[in-house]
Structure formats: C-alpha cells, structure tokens
Design a protein around this motif. Structure first.
Motif, mmCIF file in Angstrom:
data_model
loop_
_atom_site.group_PDB
_atom_site.id
_atom_site.type_symbol
_atom_site.label_atom_id
_atom_site.label_comp_id
_atom_site.label_asym_id
_atom_site.label_seq_id
_atom_site.Cartn_x
_atom_site.Cartn_y
_atom_site.Cartn_z
ATOM 1 N N CYS A 3 14.513 -48.094 -51.326
ATOM 2 C CA CYS A 3 14.204 -49.349 -52.037
ATOM 3 C C CYS A 3 12.703 -49.527 -52.236
ATOM 4 N N HIS A 4 11.926 -49.140 -51.228
ATOM 5 C CA HIS A 4 10.493 -49.443 -51.238
ATOM 6 C C HIS A 4 9.629 -48.334 -51.838
ATOM 7 N N GLY A 5 10.230 -47.231 -52.200
ATOM 8 C CA GLY A 5 9.455 -46.149 -52.784
ATOM 9 C C GLY A 5 9.112 -46.406 -54.243
ATOM 10 N N ALA A 6 8.103 -45.696 -54.717
ATOM 11 C CA ALA A 6 7.712 -45.813 -56.119
ATOM 12 C C ALA A 6 8.859 -45.354 -57.011
ATOM 13 N N ARG A 7 9.199 -46.185 -57.999
ATOM 14 C CA ARG A 7 10.262 -45.900 -58.961
ATOM 15 C C ARG A 7 11.585 -45.591 -58.266
ATOM 16 N N SER A 8 11.856 -46.293 -57.163
ATOM 17 C CA SER A 8 13.082 -46.030 -56.409
ATOM 18 C C SER A 8 14.303 -46.698 -57.024
ATOM 19 N N GLY A 9 14.076 -47.698 -57.848
ATOM 20 C CA GLY A 9 15.207 -48.394 -58.454
ATOM 21 C C GLY A 9 15.825 -49.443 -57.558
ATOM 22 N N GLY A 10 15.076 -49.911 -56.541
ATOM 23 C CA GLY A 10 15.585 -50.966 -55.668
ATOM 24 C C GLY A 10 15.578 -52.312 -56.375
ATOM 25 N N PRO A 11 16.015 -53.374 -55.696
ATOM 26 C CA PRO A 11 15.996 -54.716 -56.294
ATOM 27 C C PRO A 11 14.611 -55.078 -56.811
ATOM 28 N N ILE A 12 14.560 -55.859 -57.869
ATOM 29 C CA ILE A 12 13.289 -56.159 -58.529
ATOM 30 C C ILE A 12 12.287 -56.817 -57.595
ATOM 31 N N GLU A 13 12.782 -57.569 -56.615
ATOM 32 C CA GLU A 13 11.865 -58.289 -55.717
ATOM 33 C C GLU A 13 11.400 -57.447 -54.538
ATOM 34 N N THR A 14 11.802 -56.182 -54.478
ATOM 35 C CA THR A 14 11.416 -55.323 -53.359
ATOM 36 C C THR A 14 9.901 -55.149 -53.304
ATOM 37 N N PRO A 15 9.273 -55.459 -52.171
ATOM 38 C CA PRO A 15 7.815 -55.341 -52.087
ATOM 39 C C PRO A 15 7.349 -53.911 -51.867
ATOM 40 N N THR A 16 6.119 -53.660 -52.246
ATOM 41 C CA THR A 16 5.461 -52.395 -51.939
ATOM 42 C C THR A 16 4.979 -52.450 -50.492
ATOM 43 N N LEU A 17 5.281 -51.428 -49.709
ATOM 44 C CA LEU A 17 4.876 -51.416 -48.299
ATOM 45 C C LEU A 17 3.627 -50.576 -48.059
ATOM 46 N N SER A 18 3.376 -49.612 -48.934
ATOM 47 C CA SER A 18 2.242 -48.714 -48.732
ATOM 48 C C SER A 18 0.925 -49.473 -48.694
ATOM 49 N N ARG A 19 0.097 -49.109 -47.718
ATOM 50 C CA ARG A 19 -1.224 -49.710 -47.523
ATOM 51 C C ARG A 19 -1.159 -51.192 -47.125
ATOM 52 N N GLN A 20 -0.011 -51.608 -46.654
ATOM 53 C CA GLN A 20 0.085 -52.977 -46.155
ATOM 54 C C GLN A 20 -0.483 -53.013 -44.738
ATOM 55 N N ASN A 21 -0.919 -54.175 -44.295
ATOM 56 C CA ASN A 21 -1.497 -54.297 -42.960
ATOM 57 C C ASN A 21 -0.454 -54.005 -41.882
ATOM 58 N N GLU A 22 -0.834 -53.174 -40.943
ATOM 59 C CA GLU A 22 0.088 -52.734 -39.900
ATOM 60 C C GLU A 22 0.626 -53.902 -39.077
ATOM 61 N N ALA A 23 -0.268 -54.810 -38.658
ATOM 62 C CA ALA A 23 0.159 -55.941 -37.829
ATOM 63 C C ALA A 23 1.137 -56.832 -38.585
ATOM 64 N N TYR A 24 0.879 -57.022 -39.881
ATOM 65 C CA TYR A 24 1.765 -57.870 -40.691
ATOM 66 C C TYR A 24 3.142 -57.218 -40.840
ATOM 67 N N LEU A 25 3.180 -55.927 -41.142
ATOM 68 C CA LEU A 25 4.457 -55.238 -41.314
ATOM 69 C C LEU A 25 5.302 -55.309 -40.042
ATOM 70 N N ALA A 26 4.682 -55.013 -38.900
ATOM 71 C CA ALA A 26 5.415 -55.034 -37.637
ATOM 72 C C ALA A 26 5.947 -56.436 -37.348
ATOM 73 N N ASP A 27 5.131 -57.444 -37.619
ATOM 74 C CA ASP A 27 5.548 -58.824 -37.369
ATOM 75 C C ASP A 27 6.745 -59.206 -38.236
ATOM 76 N N GLN A 28 6.737 -58.820 -39.500
ATOM 77 C CA GLN A 28 7.838 -59.174 -40.390
ATOM 78 C C GLN A 28 9.122 -58.445 -40.015
ATOM 79 N N LEU A 29 9.016 -57.190 -39.590
ATOM 80 C CA LEU A 29 10.213 -56.469 -39.140
ATOM 81 C C LEU A 29 10.826 -57.152 -37.919
ATOM 82 N N ARG A 30 9.965 -57.609 -37.019
ATOM 83 C CA ARG A 30 10.486 -58.310 -35.834
ATOM 84 C C ARG A 30 11.142 -59.632 -36.233
ATOM 85 N N ARG A 31 10.564 -60.325 -37.182
ATOM 86 C CA ARG A 31 11.133 -61.601 -37.631
ATOM 87 C C ARG A 31 12.481 -61.385 -38.318
#
Length: 268
Positions: free
Chosen positions: A203-231
C-alpha cells in the motif's frame, strides 16, 4: 436365519442407551440449562423453556450492556469528483495563509522541527487532506491538531495539502536502499502471511495502487512513525478505513515497530 439371542439383547440395550443419552441431552439443552440461565437473568422457567424451543420471543437471555461511549466516525472523507478536483486544481506555488501556522511545528518547507511531528514535505496531498479532514471532524484527535484543523474552513484543506505535498523531499523510493537484506525488510517487501500481515509496500510503496489516502512513509520521522504504529496497535488511533492498520499493527512486536520506523526513516 435368526440372530442369536445375545446379539438381539445387545442391540436393544445399545439402542436404549443411545436413546437415553439423546433424551438426556435434549432435556439438558432445552430445559435445564435455559431455566438455570433464565433464573440468573430474572426470567421465569416457562418463558426460558419456550425461548429455548424458539416459540418465545427474546434472545439472548440476558440483555447486552448499553454502550455509553460517544460515537466517533472512522472518517467522514468522501473521495467525490469535487474533492479530487479541488486537490487537482489547488495551486502549489501560492502557500495559503494557514501554512504559516503549520510551520511552527512542521517547518516552512514541511520538514518538522521536532521528530515527534510528521514531515509533510513530499507527502501525498490526498493523505494530508484526509488527516486534516479527520482532525476537523473528530475522527482523529490531537491536543494541538484538532483545534487547529477545526479553525480551518473546508475550502482551506485542499490548498494546504497541495502546498506541503509539493515541497521537495528527495527520493521516496525505499527500494533504493542498499541494505534490503535486513530482517525487517521481509515485513516491508513481503509481509508475514503466517500472521496475516501484508507487505507494507503493498500500500505504501511508490505506485503500489493502495487506497488514495495511503500516506508516504519514506523519510518520515522515526519517532513519529513508531508512535503512530503503537497508537494503531492499542486502538488509540482509529481513523484507518476498515481498521486495516489497527489489525496489522496489533500483530507487530515492539521490536518490529522500532525496526520498521527506522527502516522508513532512512536517508542517504
């Protein structure tokens, strides 16, 4: 030729035993058990017996507890033609006035000042739009973002999303990583079918064809990503359509969460 007397007697005894077991099971299942359960729920024996036979209304025996929690939508975003046209027609070259407020946390160019906040530069415009919309509607809650988003008009959301999505962020393709043989890369590129976890890149890969609202994860802040996965894993965040992320994140270990966040936060 007549059967031996002993064999006949055994057949009769076996049939009687089976009949007794069936009769006892029916009495227990349709009479004794419903009456006991009905008594605990304040239902008289006759009513409980009729219910067990399906000739009396009212099941289950005990009423379900009422849910007093305030209803909260998963998301109110509808990807209508008008919404898509608003995103396509917004001018990225002219930053909206609201972008000045965002800069205090997300930076003027969309690179967050604090790693606890997400980078918006290069993010999908549809993803930014959805999250702003969800903060505004109450589908997603945050002490700072909720009042900020609720102070925006509906027509402010698309220009704001397009403005930050248009900011340069460098390559967002994690397939360019030289260390794709890391253990966590299996989750990123192949998932874990045994646990029902699809590849993140599906879903999160480039041109993966996931839902339109799927966010890009690459180069996202590590602390933010980990926090959202836990939430997502705990259910604290619940604005993912169909509960996809909540279901997947709940199957991850804490070590996997940390490794995934570090993998996607990578920069050259």
């Amino acid at each position: 030729m007549n059967a031996p007397a002993g064999s006949s007697r055994f057949t009769v005894l076996a049939g009687s035993a089976i009949g007794a077991i069936l009769l006892g099971g029916m009495l227990f299942g349709f009479a004794l058990l419903p009456i006991i359960q009905g008594r605990q729920a304040g239902i008289d024996a006759w009513t409980a017996f009729c219910r067990s036979l399906g000739i009396g209304p009212g099941t289950p025996a005990a009423s379900s507890p009422a849910d007093t929690a305030a209803p909260r939508p998963v998301s109110d975003v509808a990807w209508t033609g008008a919404t898509l046209a608003a995103l396509a027609g917004a001018a990225p070259a002219a930053p909206p006035e609201a972008a000045q407020q965002c800069a205090s946390c997300h930076g003027e160019k969309g690179i967050a000042i604090d790693p606890a906040f997400p980078n918006l530069a290069g993010q999908s415009a549809a993803a930014i739009f959805k999250q702003l919309h969800d903060y505004r509607s109450g589908a997603r809650a945050h002490d700072v973002m909720t009042p900020m988003a609720q102070g925006l008009a509906e027509e402010d959301l698309a220009p704001l999303a397009v403005h930050f999505a248009s900011q340069p962020k460098g390559s967002l393709d994690v397939t360019a990583r030289a260390d794709r043989n890391l253990p966590v890369a299996d989750l990123v590129f192949r998932g874990d079918p045994a646990r029902g976890i699809p590849a993140c890149q599906a879903c999160h890969g480039a041109r993966s064809g996931g839902p339109i609202e799927t966010p890009t994860l690459s180069r996202q802040n590590e602390a933010y990503l980990a926090d959202q996965l836990r939430r997502y894993a705990s259910g604290e965040r619940g604005n993912d359509i169909y509960g996809r992320m909540r279901g997947f994140a709940a199957k991850l270990t804490e070590d996997e969460i940390k490794r995934l966040a570090a993998f996607y936060a990578w920069t050259e």
